[in-house]
Design an enzyme around this catalytic site. Structure first.
Site, PDB file in Angstrom:
ATOM      1  N   TYR A  28       0.836  -1.190   0.000  1.00 28.55           N
ATOM      2  CA  TYR A  28       0.000   0.000   0.000  1.00 28.55           C
ATOM      3  C   TYR A  28       0.877   1.249   0.000  1.00 28.55           C
ATOM      4  CZ  TYR A  28      -4.120  -2.863   1.099  1.00 28.55           C
ATOM      5  OH  TYR A  28      -5.140  -3.791   1.065  1.00 28.55           O
ATOM      6  N   MET A  29       0.722   2.046  -1.033  1.00 31.34           N
ATOM      7  CA  MET A  29       1.505   3.266  -1.243  1.00 31.34           C
ATOM      8  C   MET A  29       3.004   2.981  -1.171  1.00 31.34           C
ATOM      9  SD  MET A  29      -0.801   5.427  -1.860  1.00 31.34           S
ATOM     10  CE  MET A  29      -2.496   5.902  -1.546  1.00 31.34           C
TER      11      MET A  29
END
Length: 349
Positions: free
Chosen positions: A59-60
């Site tokens: 995530y990111m």
């Protein structure tokens, strides 16, 4: 209902809030939330009594775990009160074939990197992020068992994994005395219900909890999409809703708006309440790019749909399931049961 109406996850003794906070948006303001906003969202969720936070290494690009880890570092003593879940399988280095996947080398590297970003020495739940067709299931399951025995992981689960693989992995773990799987994660909402076939069947038989992600169908069920406005402003994941932009979806939205008006709530709250009230669901992952979105999602806990309202929404979105579901319902079960009722169920009912 509130976030403190905890539920046990599958056949485990792990208590989780009925809504889990997803962190896919954390750490990137380009389409998610910057660190300050992410921290505020997390703080508000925890203040409301929530205890279940779901993240992933990818995530990111790792920023989501870092934002969560920074928050934990500023609040000593909070870590053990939370259920923190992360995931492995997706690559953090596309040029390295052993960085992704569910092999022993990748898993052991990714768990240590996730623990480092989170600033903790254990994960409450470690999810296989999705199915890897190139790794023997015995290798994956035995590696996860090693991590539990070493204290790096408490529980393990399977996300985005075919039902046959869920069944095989869970059975191998059971027969070999390895750590059992606690739950599955699936995309599940009023517009995507095909998990009700094989995946729900596997979860029911194996005692696995079910954790839906994307309960609002990437924003399609928030109410901001209409027949006249199919590209609303602020549609952060609008690219994912194209498959739902058709008349059947707008008929579902019409029903959601009518029910929402009757209950004095919002379209999104009704859609979330429908997911939460499904008997197989343990906890539902909600995401937010703003504190306002989080507040709106939490408000769904005050919504309880009647049997009639649930039945109406069920009828509007009944999924077409894979063979042999339709065959069994139309021919197989009637041929078995005849005109009798078994366990309260009649064929073709």
């Amino acid at each position: 209902m509130s976030l403190t109406d905890f539920r046990t996850l599958g056949r485990t003794g792990l208590r989780v809030s009925p809504l889990a906070l997803g962190t896919m948006t954390f750490g990137d303001p380009s389409w998610g939330a910057d660190e300050a906003t992410s921290t505020e969202i997390l703080s508000r969720y925890l203040a409301a009594g929530g205890n279940f936070v779901d993240t992933a290494n990818v995530y990111m690009g790792g920023r989501a775990e870092e934002v969560l880890g920074a928050y934990l570092g500023k609040h000593p003593g909070l870590r053990d009160r939370l259920v923190i879940a992360s995931k492995f399988a997706l690559s953090m280095d596309p040029g390295d074939p052993n960085n992704g996947g569910t092999g022993r080398k990748a898993i052991r590297r990714h768990v240590d990197e996730s623990l480092g970003r989170l600033g903790t020495d254990y994960l409450d739940i470690y999810w296989q992020h999705n199915w890897d067709p190139h790794t023997p299931v015995e290798e994956t399951v035995s590696t996860l068992d090693d991590l539990v025995r070493q204290g790096k992981v408490r529980y393990v689960g399977l996300s985005d994994t075919p039902a046959w693989a869920v069944a095989r992995m869970a059975t191998i773990a059971e027969w070999r005395g390895w750590t059992p799987f606690a739950a599955i994660q699936v995309e599940y909402n009023l517009l995507e219900r095909t998990s009700e076939g094989e995946l729900f069947g596997a979860a029911r038989e194996l005692g696995l909890g079910v954790i839906p992600w994307s309960p609002l169908a990437n924003g399609m069920l928030t109410g901001k999409y209409t027949r006249d406005n199919q590209s609303p402003a602020g549609a952060g994941r609008g690219a994912f809703v194209g498959r739902h932009l058709h008349e059947r979806t707008f008929q579902v939205l019409d029903a959601l708006r009518r029910i929402a008006d009757t209950l004095g709530t919002t379209v999104a709250s009704v859609a979330l309440a429908w997911v939460r009230q499904q008997p197989m669901v343990s906890s539902t992952i909600i995401g937010a790019r703003t504190v306002g979105q989080l507040e709106a999602n939490l408000a769904s806990l005050d919504v309880v749909l009647s049997a009639e309202q649930l039945a109406e929404l069920d009828g509007l979105t009944t999924p077409d399931l894979n063979f042999p579901a339709a065959f069994l319902n139309a021919f197989g079960f009637p041929a078995q049961w005849g005109t009798t009722t078994i366990n309260g169920v009649r064929a073709n009912a």
